[in-house]
Enzyme design. Structure first.
Site, PDB file in Angstrom:
ATOM      1  N   GLY A 192      -2.625   9.210  -3.744  1.00  0.00           N
ATOM      2  CA  GLY A 192      -4.047   9.665  -4.233  1.00  0.00           C
ATOM      3  C   GLY A 192      -4.049  10.865  -4.977  1.00  0.00           C
ATOM      4  N   CYS A 235      -3.860  -1.170  -2.044  1.00  0.00           N
ATOM      5  CA  CYS A 235      -3.974   0.466  -2.173  1.00  0.00           C
ATOM      6  C   CYS A 235      -4.992   0.427  -3.381  1.00  0.00           C
ATOM      7  CB  CYS A 235      -2.673   1.078  -2.268  1.00  0.00           C
ATOM      8  SG  CYS A 235      -2.722   2.804  -2.727  1.00  0.00           S
ATOM      9  N   ASN A 236      -5.997   1.139  -3.369  1.00  0.00           N
ATOM     10  CA  ASN A 236      -7.059   1.473  -4.332  1.00  0.00           C
ATOM     11  C   ASN A 236      -6.302   2.173  -5.551  1.00  0.00           C
ATOM     12  OD1 ASN A 236     -10.116   0.778  -3.443  1.00  0.00           O
ATOM     13  ND2 ASN A 236      -8.611   0.976  -1.709  1.00  0.00           N
ATOM     14  N   THR A 237      -5.787   3.129  -5.063  1.00  0.00           N
ATOM     15  CA  THR A 237      -5.009   4.206  -6.209  1.00  0.00           C
ATOM     16  C   THR A 237      -4.070   3.316  -7.041  1.00  0.00           C
ATOM     17  OG1 THR A 237      -5.207   6.095  -4.625  1.00  0.00           O
ATOM     18  CG2 THR A 237      -4.024   6.301  -6.532  1.00  0.00           C
ATOM     19  N   GLU A 259      -6.236   9.430   9.470  1.00  0.00           N
ATOM     20  CA  GLU A 259      -4.970   9.291  10.174  1.00  0.00           C
ATOM     21  C   GLU A 259      -4.888  10.099  11.376  1.00  0.00           C
ATOM     22  OE1 GLU A 259      -1.753   9.281   7.640  1.00  0.00           O
ATOM     23  OE2 GLU A 259      -2.544   7.932   6.299  1.00  0.00           O
ATOM     24  N   ASP A 270       0.734  -1.151   0.082  1.00  0.00           N
ATOM     25  CA  ASP A 270       0.090  -0.094   0.064  1.00  0.00           C
ATOM     26  C   ASP A 270       0.946   1.113  -0.094  1.00  0.00           C
ATOM     27  OD1 ASP A 270      -2.274   1.614   0.351  1.00  0.00           O
ATOM     28  OD2 ASP A 270      -1.908   1.818   2.365  1.00  0.00           O
ATOM     29  N   SER A 271       0.291   2.326  -0.310  1.00  0.00           N
ATOM     30  CA  SER A 271       0.941   3.684  -0.163  1.00  0.00           C
ATOM     31  C   SER A 271       1.688   3.947   1.358  1.00  0.00           C
ATOM     32  CB  SER A 271      -0.075   4.748  -0.671  1.00  0.00           C
ATOM     33  OG  SER A 271      -0.988   4.668  -0.075  1.00  0.00           O
ATOM     34  N   CYS A 314     -11.161   3.173  -0.927  1.00  0.00           N
ATOM     35  CA  CYS A 314      -9.953   3.498  -0.206  1.00  0.00           C
ATOM     36  C   CYS A 314      -9.598   2.863   0.855  1.00  0.00           C
ATOM     37  CB  CYS A 314      -9.911   5.038   0.127  1.00  0.00           C
ATOM     38  SG  CYS A 314      -8.651   5.820   0.706  1.00  0.00           S
ATOM     39  N   THR A 315      -8.244   2.786   1.184  1.00  0.00           N
ATOM     40  CA  THR A 315      -8.006   1.878   2.388  1.00  0.00           C
ATOM     41  C   THR A 315      -8.401   2.277   3.672  1.00  0.00           C
ATOM     42  OG1 THR A 315      -5.898   3.115   2.311  1.00  0.00           O
ATOM     43  CG2 THR A 315      -5.632   0.711   1.328  1.00  0.00           C
ATOM     44  N   HIS A 316      -8.545   3.635   3.743  1.00  0.00           N
ATOM     45  CA  HIS A 316      -8.907   4.271   5.052  1.00  0.00           C
ATOM     46  C   HIS A 316     -10.317   4.110   5.382  1.00  0.00           C
ATOM     47  CE1 HIS A 316      -4.768   5.437   4.411  1.00  0.00           C
ATOM     48  NE2 HIS A 316      -4.723   6.480   5.493  1.00  0.00           N
TER      49      HIS A 316
HETATM   50  N1  DGL Z   1      -3.930   3.845  -0.039  1.00  0.00           N
HETATM   51  C1  DGL Z   1      -4.709   4.951  -0.867  1.00  0.00           C
HETATM   52  C2  DGL Z   1      -5.768   4.382  -1.457  1.00  0.00           C
HETATM   53  O1  DGL Z   1      -6.464   3.101  -1.122  1.00  0.00           O
HETATM   54  C3  DGL Z   1      -4.837   6.058   0.220  1.00  0.00           C
HETATM   55  C4  DGL Z   1      -3.686   6.905   0.739  1.00  0.00           C
HETATM   56  C5  DGL Z   1      -3.271   7.515  -0.571  1.00  0.00           C
HETATM   57  O2  DGL Z   1      -3.692   8.595  -0.893  1.00  0.00           O
HETATM   58  O3  DGL Z   1      -2.126   7.060  -0.729  1.00  0.00           O
HETATM   59  O4  DGL Z   1      -6.227   4.860  -2.357  1.00  0.00           O
END
Ligand code: DGL
Length: 267
Positions: A44, A74-76, A153, A11-12, A185-187
């Protein structure tokens, strides 16, 4: 057939630990190597080529750790880099978009599906394509929610400020009468109680993390890559920055304590 090698998850940053949480829950015998690119987060709002380059570097690192499959938590990164990594690598690569889209299509009665995510994820149209491939008449409404990541966060999952921001972001989706909302999105799984309260019980919330873990289980089973029965899992965590923030915040995303994070700078 079985394979004791770990699953690589990246993930990011720390958000992908929501996916690791689900993998640990659904696949308790699997070892995991997690990489969070904390030195370069967020992805993102970065362009596709940058995210592809980062994703390639991380996949190389995970392969050097001997992983048997890669999960892009990570979705992005999934939106920008999944096709590229699948084309380049011999091992299975699983992303979060297809599982989330599949669950959304299964859940939606009306076909009006909302997708919330980072700017990059929403702009890429990856969820729209995945949903339309399964249900061509679906009406997909995308909404970027860039402020959610820093709010989560900070631990502000139930603050008045977060409610105001969420109200504003959700308004167009309410206007579109979506009956299903993909948390792309992960969060966002950490905002589930708030989103549920704001949208009411008629809108189904789709957590890509749960669906991705189920997809990972299916892929490992189909390819004979499952861990041997009774295997004792080893979980290793790496990040690209110094690990103090990862250690401090990671627990909230993972839902259990992390005792050790190794630093591995990239790029
Ligand atoms: N992990 C990113 C996602 O799921 C969210 C945080 C980022 O912008 O890196 O898209």
């Amino acid at each position: 057939m079985s394979n004791p090698a770990p699953i690589g998850v990246f993930d990011s940053g720390i958000g992908g630990l929501t996916v690791v949480h689900e993998i640990m829950r659904q696949l308790p015998h699997e070892s995991i190597v997690y990489f969070g690119d904390t030195a370069r987060v967020p992805y993102g709002n970065k362009g596709p080529e940058t995210v592809q380059r980062y994703s390639r570097e991380i996949a190389d690192f995970l392969e050097s750790q001997g992983v048997k499959a890669i999960v892009i938590a990570c979705n992005t990164a999934t939106a920008h880099a999944l096709p590229m990594l699948r084309a380049e690598r011999a091992l299975p690569v699983i992303g979060v978009v297809e599982p989330g889209a599949r669950a959304a299509v299964a859940a939606s009665r009306s076909g009006a599906i909302g997708v919330i995510g980072t700017l990059g994820t929403v702009k890429s149209g990856a969820y729209d394509r995945a949903i339309h491939a399964l249900r061509p008449d679906a009406r997909v409404a995308g909404q970027a929610c860039p402020l959610f990541v820093p709010l989560v966060e900070e631990g502000w999952t139930d603050r008045a400020a977060t409610r105001l921001v969420a109200d504003e972001y959700l308004e167009p989706l309410v206007h579109e009468h979506v009956d299903t909302l993909v948390l792309g999105c992960t969060h966002y799984p950490l905002l589930k109680p708030l989103l549920h309260e704001l949208l009411g019980p008629t809108v189904r919330l789709i957590d890509s993390a749960e669906e991705t873990a189920a997809e990972t289980a299916r892929v490992l089973r189909d390819r004979g890559l499952e861990a041997p029965a009774g295997a004792v899992p080893v979980h290793r965590f790496f990040c690209s920055d110094e690990p103090s923030r990862f250690l401090a915040l990671g627990q909230r995303f993972l839902g259990r304590a992390i005792d050790r994070v190794e630093s591995h700078p990239l790029g």
